[in-house]
Design a protein around this motif. Structure first.
Motif, PDB file in Angstrom:
ATOM      1  N   ALA A  87      12.893  10.575 -13.646  1.00  0.00           N
ATOM      2  CA  ALA A  87      12.302   9.559 -14.519  1.00  0.00           C
ATOM      3  C   ALA A  87      13.298   8.416 -14.700  1.00  0.00           C
ATOM      4  O   ALA A  87      14.470   8.652 -15.029  1.00  0.00           O
ATOM      5  N   VAL A  88      12.846   7.191 -14.482  1.00  0.00           N
ATOM      6  CA  VAL A  88      13.715   6.015 -14.589  1.00  0.00           C
ATOM      7  C   VAL A  88      12.968   4.904 -15.308  1.00  0.00           C
ATOM      8  O   VAL A  88      11.753   4.965 -15.521  1.00  0.00           O
ATOM      9  N   ASP A  89      13.735   3.854 -15.676  1.00  0.00           N
ATOM     10  CA  ASP A  89      13.114   2.671 -16.246  1.00  0.00           C
ATOM     11  C   ASP A  89      12.990   1.608 -15.149  1.00  0.00           C
ATOM     12  O   ASP A  89      13.192   1.884 -13.962  1.00  0.00           O
ATOM     13  N   LYS A  90      12.667   0.369 -15.541  1.00  0.00           N
ATOM     14  CA  LYS A  90      12.448  -0.681 -14.551  1.00  0.00           C
ATOM     15  C   LYS A  90      13.704  -1.027 -13.770  1.00  0.00           C
ATOM     16  O   LYS A  90      13.618  -1.548 -12.649  1.00  0.00           O
ATOM     17  N   LEU A  94      10.139   8.850  -9.651  1.00  0.00           N
ATOM     18  CA  LEU A  94      10.526   8.797  -8.243  1.00  0.00           C
ATOM     19  C   LEU A  94      10.763  10.214  -7.746  1.00  0.00           C
ATOM     20  O   LEU A  94      11.373  11.026  -8.452  1.00  0.00           O
ATOM     21  N   ALA A  95      10.297  10.510  -6.535  1.00  0.00           N
ATOM     22  CA  ALA A  95      10.566  11.809  -5.909  1.00  0.00           C
ATOM     23  C   ALA A  95      11.960  11.772  -5.294  1.00  0.00           C
ATOM     24  O   ALA A  95      12.244  10.968  -4.409  1.00  0.00           O
ATOM     25  N   ALA A  96      12.858  12.641  -5.790  1.00  0.00           N
ATOM     26  CA  ALA A  96      14.248  12.642  -5.327  1.00  0.00           C
ATOM     27  C   ALA A  96      14.467  13.595  -4.164  1.00  0.00           C
ATOM     28  O   ALA A  96      15.282  13.325  -3.281  1.00  0.00           O
ATOM     29  N   SER A  97      13.782  14.720  -4.140  1.00  0.00           N
ATOM     30  CA  SER A  97      13.957  15.670  -3.052  1.00  0.00           C
ATOM     31  C   SER A  97      12.757  16.597  -2.991  1.00  0.00           C
ATOM     32  O   SER A  97      11.980  16.707  -3.939  1.00  0.00           O
ATOM     33  N   ALA A 132       0.813  -1.217   0.000  1.00  0.00           N
ATOM     34  CA  ALA A 132       0.000   0.000   0.000  1.00  0.00           C
ATOM     35  C   ALA A 132       0.844   1.263   0.000  1.00  0.00           C
ATOM     36  O   ALA A 132       0.325   2.362  -0.227  1.00  0.00           O
ATOM     37  N   HIS A 133       2.148   1.147   0.255  1.00  0.00           N
ATOM     38  CA  HIS A 133       3.016   2.316   0.385  1.00  0.00           C
ATOM     39  C   HIS A 133       3.912   2.526  -0.821  1.00  0.00           C
ATOM     40  O   HIS A 133       4.698   3.480  -0.818  1.00  0.00           O
ATOM     41  N   VAL A 134       3.847   1.678  -1.843  1.00  0.00           N
ATOM     42  CA  VAL A 134       4.824   1.727  -2.932  1.00  0.00           C
ATOM     43  C   VAL A 134       4.144   2.007  -4.258  1.00  0.00           C
ATOM     44  O   VAL A 134       2.920   1.880  -4.411  1.00  0.00           O
ATOM     45  N   ASN A 135       4.981   2.392  -5.240  1.00  0.00           N
ATOM     46  CA  ASN A 135       4.497   2.638  -6.590  1.00  0.00           C
ATOM     47  C   ASN A 135       4.654   1.386  -7.443  1.00  0.00           C
ATOM     48  O   ASN A 135       4.884   0.288  -6.924  1.00  0.00           O
TER      49      ASN A 135
END
Length: 458
Positions: free
Chosen positions: A405-408, A344-347, A63-66
């Protein structure tokens, strides 16, 4: 300006209420019961640091992850806010609300199944405010290794614990700041944190007068929300359900899709080329972006939330961490409009809560991509609170999120550029370099502290 009897009356009424409150507030506070002393406790002027220490343990679940099984930054920040709030309440023995959050940088992604250890203590207290330092460590359930994830500094304001019963009492006494005990550091580490807390406080106060005014861009985003400036695009495609499409047609469409994929693989012009081989970018053909640029307006996103009792503390004030979690949701929505990749949120830059949000308020969060870089982007997020009973809409806070922005495989993906159009968007875009330089400097200082194993870290 013409004279107005109504304006003059409102001014006189405001002055009379302030004078009445100045005279009667000490009397109200003396007459109303204090829950802490009524329970047999005694309020003191000083407290030791360890008396406010809090250690929370959280397990990162699905429930806490993307989609990449990486925890949302807003979820971690909400846990940080709760741990810091408990520490502030332990020290002050009264309700406390989040006033500000300093810039937070995440040095390692937190994945599903990780066990988080969140430690918080009050570093220093002033008249009615406190700085709380929070450290977050992650531990994999398959090993005993603990890894430093992030640390944060939060400022809390202590409010009166007395609960008036009458309407007049609530207007005068409720939510009023109250004095808190002083911190008494004993060990060298506590003394160093105590001294550094004062330096950070002075830095916060010096930043407030010099903070850029983003009123114009907020008004522009409000116009986007009302559909006044948005371009009229085409309606979404209505697609038939696969069960009602003939099998031969499905096969031909799939063949065409495969042909297009092959063309994309052979299209060398769309593949990014880099001279600096020290940093690797994703070459996954699925991560090739459909556009090379996008106007700032097209990245606009809006999230509307109703503050419910489960979002608020004992004073019916919404948790600051909950607001940040909603802000991250809106920021990710804007980022995903621009970049078709995993995000992903980096900062997160420093956040100041100008106004408290209470149960029943409607919170409107708006965001746009303010600046883009090779594989990361800066998203500006603004928050407003609306009282449905009075119709009053007030600006509560804003902030900047850095989204990567990243890939798998968590390899950075080259993203499209954002192109500002209005003058407000251009100003926000040009200020992005200064904000990015401060973020990189903050990250560098944090890494230096970790490398030197400084005891000042908390």
């Amino acid at each position: 300006m013409p004279f107005s009897f109504q304006t003059a009356f409102q001014t006189l009424r405001s002055l009379w209420l302030k004078a009445f409150l100045f005279v009667t507030e000490p009397v109200f506070r003396f007459l109303l019961p204090d829950p802490y002393t009524n329970a047999g406790n005694k309020r003191v002027e000083k407290k030791l640091v360890h008396q406010s220490k809090v250690t929370m343990t959280e397990i990162v679940t699905a429930a806490h992850v993307n989609i990449l099984d990486v925890a949302f930054a807003g979820t971690i920040l909400s846990w940080i806010d709760i741990a810091a709030g408990i520490a502030a309440k332990r020290h002050s023995s009264v309700p406390a609300v989040t006033r500000s959050v300093d810039a937070v940088a995440f040095l390692r992604p937190v994945k599903k199944g990780d066990i988080l250890k969140i430690q918080a203590t009050v570093n220093k207290s002033w008249k009615s405010s406190m700085e709380v330092g929070v450290k977050v460590e992650a531990e994999s359930p398959l090993s005993n290794e603990r890894i430093f994830v992030a640390h944060a500094y939060l400022t809390f304001v202590a409010l009166s614990p007395r609960t008036p019963k009458t309407y007049l009492g609530k207007q005068f006494i409720q939510y009023q700041p109250i004095a808190v005990p002083h911190i008494e550091p004993t060990s060298p580490v506590e003394i160093r944190r105590f001294e550094m807390a004062e330096q950070r406080r002075q830095a916060r106060l010096s930043r407030q007068p010099n903070k850029p005014d983003h009123t114009i861009i907020r008004e522009t985003m409000c116009a986007y929300s009302q559909g006044l400036n948005l371009k009229q695009g085409q309606d979404a495609i209505i697609q038939s359900h696969p069960a009602f499409v003939p099998h031969t047609m499905m096969r031909s469409e799939n063949d065409n899709d495969n042909d297009n994929d092959d063309d994309d693989d052979n299209n060398d012009d769309r593949r990014p080329t880099f001279r600096n081989h020290q940093r690797r970018y994703s070459m996954d053909p699925k991560m090739l972006q459909p556009v090379k640029s996008m106007e700032t307006e097209d990245s606009f996103a809006e999230v509307v939330k109703l503050v419910m009792p489960n979002h608020a503390n004992s004073l019916s004030i919404c948790f600051g961490g909950q607001i940040i979690s909603w802000m991250e949701l809106c920021a990710l929505s804007s980022a995903n409009r621009l970049a078709k990749a995993y995000l992903l949120a980096a900062s997160i830059d420093s956040l100041n809560f100008i106004r408290s949000t209470r149960i029943g308020d409607v919170v409107t969060i708006r965001s746009i991509v303010s600046r883009t870089y090779t594989s990361s982007m800066e998203v500006y997020v603004t928050v407003e609170a609306e009282n449905l009973q009075t119709g009053e809409v007030q600006f509560t806070n804003d902030g900047f999120f850095t989204i990567t922005a990243v890939d798998k495989e968590l390899v950075p993906v080259v993203i499209p550029r954002v192109i500002p159009q209005t003058q407000a968007e251009v100003d926000l875009y040009e200020e992005g370099n200064d904000r990015r330089r401060k973020r990189l400097l903050h990250r560098k200082e944090l890494l230096q502290i970790l490398d030197s194993h400084s005891p000042a870290l908390k």
